[in-house]
Write a protein that holds these residues in place. Structure first.
Motif, short mmCIF file in Angstrom:
data_model
loop_
_atom_site.label_atom_id
_atom_site.label_comp_id
_atom_site.label_asym_id
_atom_site.label_seq_id
_atom_site.Cartn_x
_atom_site.Cartn_y
_atom_site.Cartn_z
N THR A 124 -4.73 2.91 7.18
CA THR A 124 -4.99 2.83 5.84
C THR A 124 -5.01 4.22 5.21
OG1 THR A 124 -5.90 0.79 5.57
CG2 THR A 124 -6.19 2.06 3.82
N VAL A 125 -5.99 5.05 5.85
CA VAL A 125 -6.23 6.47 5.46
C VAL A 125 -4.75 7.23 5.66
CG1 VAL A 125 -7.43 8.65 5.91
CG2 VAL A 125 -8.65 6.31 6.01
N ASP A 126 -4.16 6.96 6.57
CA ASP A 126 -2.78 7.48 6.79
C ASP A 126 -1.82 7.39 5.64
OD1 ASP A 126 -3.79 8.91 9.00
OD2 ASP A 126 -2.86 7.36 10.56
N ILE A 127 -1.67 6.34 5.11
CA ILE A 127 -1.05 6.09 3.94
C ILE A 127 -1.31 6.44 2.72
CG2 ILE A 127 0.16 3.97 2.79
CD1 ILE A 127 -0.02 2.67 5.56
N LEU A 128 -2.75 6.55 2.37
CA LEU A 128 -3.30 6.84 1.06
C LEU A 128 -2.71 8.27 0.52
CD1 LEU A 128 -6.85 5.59 1.24
CD2 LEU A 128 -5.04 4.78 -0.12
N PRO A 129 -2.66 8.19 -0.73
CA PRO A 129 -2.20 9.51 -1.40
C PRO A 129 -3.28 10.63 -1.10
CG PRO A 129 -2.00 7.71 -3.18
CD PRO A 129 -2.59 7.16 -2.07
N SER A 130 -2.89 11.93 -1.16
CA SER A 130 -3.53 13.23 -0.86
C SER A 130 -4.96 13.32 -1.42
CB SER A 130 -2.69 14.09 -0.78
OG SER A 130 -2.38 14.55 -2.10
N ARG A 131 -5.12 13.00 -2.54
CA ARG A 131 -6.22 13.32 -3.58
C ARG A 131 -7.09 11.85 -3.56
NH1 ARG A 131 -6.38 16.80 -8.91
NH2 ARG A 131 -8.37 17.11 -7.45
N VAL A 132 -6.57 10.77 -2.93
CA VAL A 132 -7.80 9.65 -2.64
C VAL A 132 -8.19 9.87 -1.42
CG1 VAL A 132 -7.53 7.11 -2.60
CG2 VAL A 132 -6.14 8.26 -4.04
N LEU A 169 3.49 5.52 -5.93
CA LEU A 169 3.28 5.29 -7.45
C LEU A 169 2.10 6.01 -7.70
CD1 LEU A 169 5.03 3.95 -9.68
CD2 LEU A 169 3.35 1.79 -9.29
N PHE A 170 1.31 6.26 -7.19
CA PHE A 170 0.08 6.71 -7.72
C PHE A 170 0.17 8.24 -7.96
CE2 PHE A 170 -4.33 8.03 -7.56
CZ PHE A 170 -5.12 6.77 -8.21
N PRO A 171 -0.53 8.86 -9.10
CA PRO A 171 -0.25 10.12 -9.57
C PRO A 171 -0.72 11.26 -8.66
CG PRO A 171 -1.19 8.74 -11.40
CD PRO A 171 -1.19 8.15 -10.20
N ASP A 172 -0.10 12.12 -8.58
CA ASP A 172 -0.30 13.15 -7.30
C ASP A 172 -1.67 13.94 -7.79
OD1 ASP A 172 1.49 12.60 -5.82
OD2 ASP A 172 3.02 14.07 -6.56
N ASN A 173 -2.12 14.18 -9.10
CA ASN A 173 -3.07 15.02 -9.59
C ASN A 173 -4.28 14.12 -10.16
OD1 ASN A 173 -1.85 13.53 -11.83
ND2 ASN A 173 -2.04 15.11 -13.29
N GLN A 174 -4.38 12.80 -9.53
CA GLN A 174 -5.49 12.00 -9.94
C GLN A 174 -6.45 11.77 -8.74
OE1 GLN A 174 -4.69 8.54 -12.35
NE2 GLN A 174 -6.49 7.63 -11.40
N PRO A 175 -7.69 12.35 -8.76
CA PRO A 175 -8.62 12.22 -7.65
C PRO A 175 -9.14 10.72 -7.72
CG PRO A 175 -9.45 13.71 -9.26
CD PRO A 175 -8.07 13.44 -9.64
N LEU A 184 0.97 -1.07 0.06
CA LEU A 184 -0.02 0.06 -0.06
C LEU A 184 0.83 1.23 0.03
CD1 LEU A 184 -2.72 1.26 0.12
CD2 LEU A 184 -2.52 0.94 2.83
N VAL A 185 1.80 1.28 0.90
CA VAL A 185 2.80 2.51 0.71
C VAL A 185 3.42 2.45 -0.44
CG1 VAL A 185 4.73 3.29 1.87
CG2 VAL A 185 3.37 2.10 3.35
N GLU A 186 3.95 1.45 -1.21
CA GLU A 186 4.70 1.79 -2.42
C GLU A 186 3.64 2.20 -3.45
OE1 GLU A 186 7.78 -0.92 -3.56
OE2 GLU A 186 7.41 -1.96 -1.36
N LEU A 187 2.31 1.64 -3.41
CA LEU A 187 1.47 1.79 -4.34
C LEU A 187 1.15 3.28 -4.42
CD1 LEU A 187 -0.97 -1.31 -4.66
CD2 LEU A 187 0.13 -0.33 -6.50
N SER A 188 0.81 3.78 -2.97
CA SER A 188 0.45 5.32 -3.10
C SER A 188 1.57 6.11 -3.46
CB SER A 188 0.31 5.51 -1.41
OG SER A 188 -0.90 4.77 -0.69
#
Length: 325
Positions: free
Chosen positions: A167-175, A136-142, A130-134
């Motif tokens: 889990t929420v603490d790890i997720l990207p900012s726009r997810v 990898l996930f684009p910063d600009n994609q909601p 989850l950390v690594e996928l987060s």
């Protein structure tokens, strides 16, 4: 097979405005990390979730997944990982595939806090993915990741909350993670609790279905049903006019359920009873579990399931990467 009665479709509980849920689009727009929708069974949590994902701004991607009774805390994190992977850009899918392919053996009933080696591998394997996928996930994609029925993860609400919060603490900012369930998040500002209908909401629903209904009858039905959206929906669908809406003095819910079953066609009733242990309906699965004495082939089953898909008692579900909800 027996064709079902049409029923009263003039109004459904889904059409009633729910003020308590209207703050959810604001939370999404503010890119709140976690939104939780709570409420008792049949209150409208899943329907609210489906409406959110249908009405969401086109810039957003949305993914609905369902927790089942056999799912563990590790399965919850895995579902979130797969959701992130499913929405990676094409040039990052191969790297993402390596991250979601964490190989972990069965962990049985191990809890999130279990300190055994196997539990540690499960916990940190999925957590690290989850950390690594987060990252990898684009910063600009909601993205909205919607997980339904999180209470099915076990009996320890505190531990379920802990898994979700981590889990929420790890997720990207726009997810944004949206969860639904019977458990509550009292300290979460973006928690939404769905309640039964007010008498005004019940009146709106009943008058749309039965224009001739009187105020006294509305009040009586509201009090007897307790404003419960599911039972109001069953009552409306299985009655053609207000004159048929008489309720017994006790065991009202049971009486409504029995009346509704009688309203369905005999083949619909038989399929519902035979497939009751199943979490979802699929024509091939249903056809395979029906007794030969039913004399229903897969085409018959498909038609019956199509009919049932319009019923209050059967709810549509989202699809996932596996093709199932």
């Amino acid at each position: 097979y027996n064709k079902p009665m049409t029923g009263n479709t003039a109004s459904t509980p889904q059409s009633i405005r729910r003020p308590e849920s209207e703050v959810i689009p604001d939370y999404i727009e503010e890119e709140t990390g976690h939104i939780h929708i709570s409420g008792e069974p049949g209150i409208g949590k899943t329907t609210t979730l489906q409406r959110i994902t249908t009405d969401i701004d086109e810039d957003y991607k949305a993914d609905i997944r369902e927790i089942r009774p056999n799912h563990s805390h590790e399965d919850f994190v895995r579902e979130v990982c797969h959701s992130l992977y499913d929405h990676l850009p094409g040039d990052k899918t191969e790297e993402g595939k390596q991250l979601t392919g964490v190989s972990i053996g069965p962990v049985g009933g191990l809890s999130w806090d279990d300190e055994t080696p196997d539990a540690s591998r499960a916990h940190f394997g999925y957590r690290d993915a989850l950390v690594e996928l987060s990252e990898l996930f684009p910063d600009n994609q909601p993205l909205l990741i919607c997980i339904d029925d999180v209470h099915e993860l076990g009996d320890d609400d505190r531990m379920i909350r802990g898994v979700i919060e981590e889990t929420v603490d790890i997720l990207p900012s726009r997810v944004t993670l949206i969860t639904t369930g019977r458990l509550s998040f009292r300290n979460l500002e973006s928690a939404v609790s769905l309640d039964t209908f007010t008498e005004e909401q019940t009146a709106t629903l009943l008058r749309e279905a039965f224009p001739e209904i009187g105020d006294d009858q509305i009040q009586h039905i509201h009090n007897e049903v307790g404003g419960h959206p599911l039972y109001l929906g069953l009552l409306i669908e299985s009655n053609e006019d207000a004159a048929a809406l008489e309720l017994p003095d006790k065991e009202v819910y049971t009486a409504i359920e029995e009346r509704y079953l009688q309203f369905l066609s005999s083949d619909e009733r038989r399929i519902l009873r035979a497939t009751a242990p199943l979490r979802e309906f699929h024509e091939a699965v249903c056809a395979s579990v029906l007794p030969d004495s039913y004399h229903l082939d897969r085409v018959d089953v498909a038609e019956i399931l199509e009919s049932l898909s319009t019923r209050t008692v059967v709810q549509p579900i989202g699809r996932t990467h596996t093709g199932l909800a």
